[in-house]
Design a protein around this motif. Structure first.
Motif, PDB file in Angstrom:
ATOM      1  N   ALA A   1      -5.172   3.399  -8.770  1.00  0.00           N
ATOM      2  CA  ALA A   1      -6.270   3.775  -7.943  1.00  0.00           C
ATOM      3  C   ALA A   1      -7.016   2.530  -7.526  1.00  0.00           C
ATOM      4  CB  ALA A   1      -7.170   4.884  -8.457  1.00  0.00           C
ATOM      5  N   HIS A   2      -7.380   1.733  -8.594  1.00  0.00           N
ATOM      6  CA  HIS A   2      -7.997   0.471  -8.479  1.00  0.00           C
ATOM      7  C   HIS A   2      -7.285  -0.372  -7.828  1.00  0.00           C
ATOM      8  CE1 HIS A   2     -10.488  -2.680  -9.744  1.00  0.00           C
ATOM      9  NE2 HIS A   2      -9.590  -3.617  -9.743  1.00  0.00           N
ATOM     10  N   GLU A   3      -5.959  -0.727  -7.865  1.00  0.00           N
ATOM     11  CA  GLU A   3      -4.973  -1.464  -7.115  1.00  0.00           C
ATOM     12  C   GLU A   3      -5.098  -1.311  -5.746  1.00  0.00           C
ATOM     13  OE1 GLU A   3      -0.438  -2.867  -6.523  1.00  0.00           O
ATOM     14  OE2 GLU A   3      -1.107  -1.968  -8.330  1.00  0.00           O
TER      15      GLU A   3
ATOM     16  N   ARG B   1      -4.644   6.478 -17.407  1.00  0.00           N
ATOM     17  CA  ARG B   1      -4.868   5.067 -17.368  1.00  0.00           C
ATOM     18  C   ARG B   1      -3.834   4.617 -16.309  1.00  0.00           C
ATOM     19  NH1 ARG B   1      -3.838   3.510 -23.891  1.00  0.00           N
ATOM     20  NH2 ARG B   1      -5.564   4.900 -24.529  1.00  0.00           N
ATOM     21  N   THR B   2      -2.352   4.866 -16.203  1.00  0.00           N
ATOM     22  CA  THR B   2      -1.916   4.624 -14.996  1.00  0.00           C
ATOM     23  C   THR B   2      -2.264   4.970 -13.705  1.00  0.00           C
ATOM     24  OG1 THR B   2       0.244   4.805 -16.507  1.00  0.00           O
ATOM     25  CG2 THR B   2       0.712   4.481 -14.157  1.00  0.00           C
TER      26      THR B   2
ATOM     27  N   THR C   1      -7.615   0.483  -3.869  1.00  0.00           N
ATOM     28  CA  THR C   1      -8.856   0.125  -3.642  1.00  0.00           C
ATOM     29  C   THR C   1      -8.699  -1.450  -3.104  1.00  0.00           C
ATOM     30  OG1 THR C   1      -9.904   1.622  -4.901  1.00  0.00           O
ATOM     31  CG2 THR C   1     -11.296  -0.039  -3.952  1.00  0.00           C
ATOM     32  N   ALA C   2      -8.312  -2.210  -3.913  1.00  0.00           N
ATOM     33  CA  ALA C   2      -8.221  -3.620  -3.654  1.00  0.00           C
ATOM     34  C   ALA C   2      -7.477  -4.190  -2.362  1.00  0.00           C
ATOM     35  CB  ALA C   2      -7.865  -4.443  -4.837  1.00  0.00           C
TER      36      ALA C   2
ATOM     37  N   LYS D   1      -9.089  -2.802   0.579  1.00  0.00           N
ATOM     38  CA  LYS D   1     -10.289  -3.945   0.995  1.00  0.00           C
ATOM     39  C   LYS D   1      -9.722  -5.077   1.716  1.00  0.00           C
ATOM     40  CE  LYS D   1     -14.214  -6.319  -1.097  1.00  0.00           C
ATOM     41  NZ  LYS D   1     -14.921  -6.636  -2.751  1.00  0.00           N
TER      42      LYS D   1
ATOM     43  N   ARG E   1       0.890  -1.204   0.021  1.00  0.00           N
ATOM     44  CA  ARG E   1       0.107   0.049   0.207  1.00  0.00           C
ATOM     45  C   ARG E   1       0.881   1.216  -0.136  1.00  0.00           C
ATOM     46  NH1 ARG E   1      -1.766   3.890   3.203  1.00  0.00           N
ATOM     47  NH2 ARG E   1      -3.787   4.968   2.620  1.00  0.00           N
TER      48      ARG E   1
ATOM     49  N   ALA F   1      -5.152   5.463 -13.032  1.00  0.00           N
ATOM     50  CA  ALA F   1      -6.758   4.783 -12.500  1.00  0.00           C
ATOM     51  C   ALA F   1      -6.452   3.134 -12.173  1.00  0.00           C
ATOM     52  CB  ALA F   1      -7.504   4.732 -14.029  1.00  0.00           C
ATOM     53  N   ALA F   2      -5.396   2.557 -13.023  1.00  0.00           N
ATOM     54  CA  ALA F   2      -4.897   1.417 -12.647  1.00  0.00           C
ATOM     55  C   ALA F   2      -4.291   1.279 -11.163  1.00  0.00           C
ATOM     56  CB  ALA F   2      -3.737   0.731 -13.622  1.00  0.00           C
TER      57      ALA F   2
END
Length: 307
Positions: free
Chosen positions: A164-166, A158-159, A168-169, A172, A131, A161-162
């Protein structure tokens, strides 16, 4: 007593046994660590010392603990200061391994053995580390995208967004581990959010097992005296576990705003003429002491329940 020192690098491990000539090198991978542990077991090693190297030593520490070997991790600054005190000004892998072996013999009673964390704690530590890496990358990409021309900015988006998605995962997964293992003591004050809870669970397992002075020193928020004769120097904090201290700092910033007791304590210190940063460090120490005491009480209740 057989004392050994192991100098840890990214690619290899150098083993020195106190009183024996030569240094033996092993690969810093699963096979190499397995051979090294077998060698240590055959030698009947009772004390092993390694330096902290930013995580390269973790597999070795955990394997030694699983094999029932006594091993301690020391701060590299302490090892270098000890080497200078013995007259060793040069620095090589062989010298470092021998110095660590000497430390293992001379300071056997002062060093604290490393305790292997349970699997869930190791997993949380790895997620927390990842993280931190993603947060740094995400911040850097956002700063670079703000200065880039429109054509490049689309690629950067794009980078971002990728990442940010990681992120979030990762958060979680961390929240699931926190929900399962965090105790009420880690949620007992405002400002103790998920990142703080994850940091304490993963990187400060001593919480509740030490007194308030010891835990403050371990974290790096205890002021150190600098007195000599009639001279009295300024006391400053130093050392400790930087990731824990950073998480505690952020938690304290929130606590002095929203937690009535911490807010009153901060204002009282400021009214007495303390500088803002000095008052904030004092609040960090107080907040850590409160959490430590509450965790200690929880451990006492758990031990009584098991008795």
């Amino acid at each position: 007593m057989t004392a050994a020192g192991i100098d840890v690098c990214k690619a290899h491990l150098d083993l020195a046994v106190d009183g024996q000539p030569g240094v033996v090198r092993f690969a810093n991978n699963r096979a190499g660590i397995s051979k090294l542990v077998k060698r240590l077991t055959a030698l009947g090693t009772t004390r092993i010392v390694v330096e902290a190297t930013g995580g390269y030593e973790d597999p070795l520490l955990e394997t030694c603990c699983d094999a029932g070997l006594w091993i301690a991790r020391v701060n590299p600054r302490q090892a270098r200061d000890f080497a200078r005190a013995t007259g060793k000004l040069a620095k090589t892998d062989d010298i470092d391994a021998r110095i660590l072996a000497l430390m293992a013999r001379l300071f056997a009673e002062r060093l604290r053995p490393h305790l292997a964390p349970p699997p869930w704690q190791r997993e949380l530590r790895d997620w927390l580390r990842r993280r931190g890496q993603v947060v740094v990358l995400l911040q850097a990409q956002k700063q670079q995208a703000a200065m880039a021309p429109p054509s490049v900015r689309k690629l950067a988006a794009r980078t971002i967004a990728a990442l940010a998605h990681e992120l979030t995962a990762i958060e979680k997964t961390m929240k699931a581990l926190i929900h399962e293992h965090a105790t009420p003591a880690l949620r007992s004050s405002k400002g103790l959010g998920p990142v703080f809870q994850a940091t304490i669970l993963a990187l400060l397992p001593e919480l509740g097992h030490l007194d308030r002075r010891q835990i403050a020193k371990l974290t790096g928020v205890a002021p150190m005296n600098r007195d000599s004769g009639q001279a009295q120097g300024k006391r400053r904090i130093r050392g400790g576990r930087a990731p824990v201290r950073i998480a505690l700092y952020m938690a304290t910033l929130s606590a002095v705003r929203w937690e009535p007791m911490m807010k009153a304590h901060y204002r009282q210190l400021r009214a007495r003429g303390k500088l803002g940063k000095v008052a904030l460090v004092a609040c960090m120490r107080k907040l850590l002491g409160i959490i430590n005491a509450r965790r200690r009480d929880e451990l006492q209740i758990e031990s009584l329940a098991l008795a």
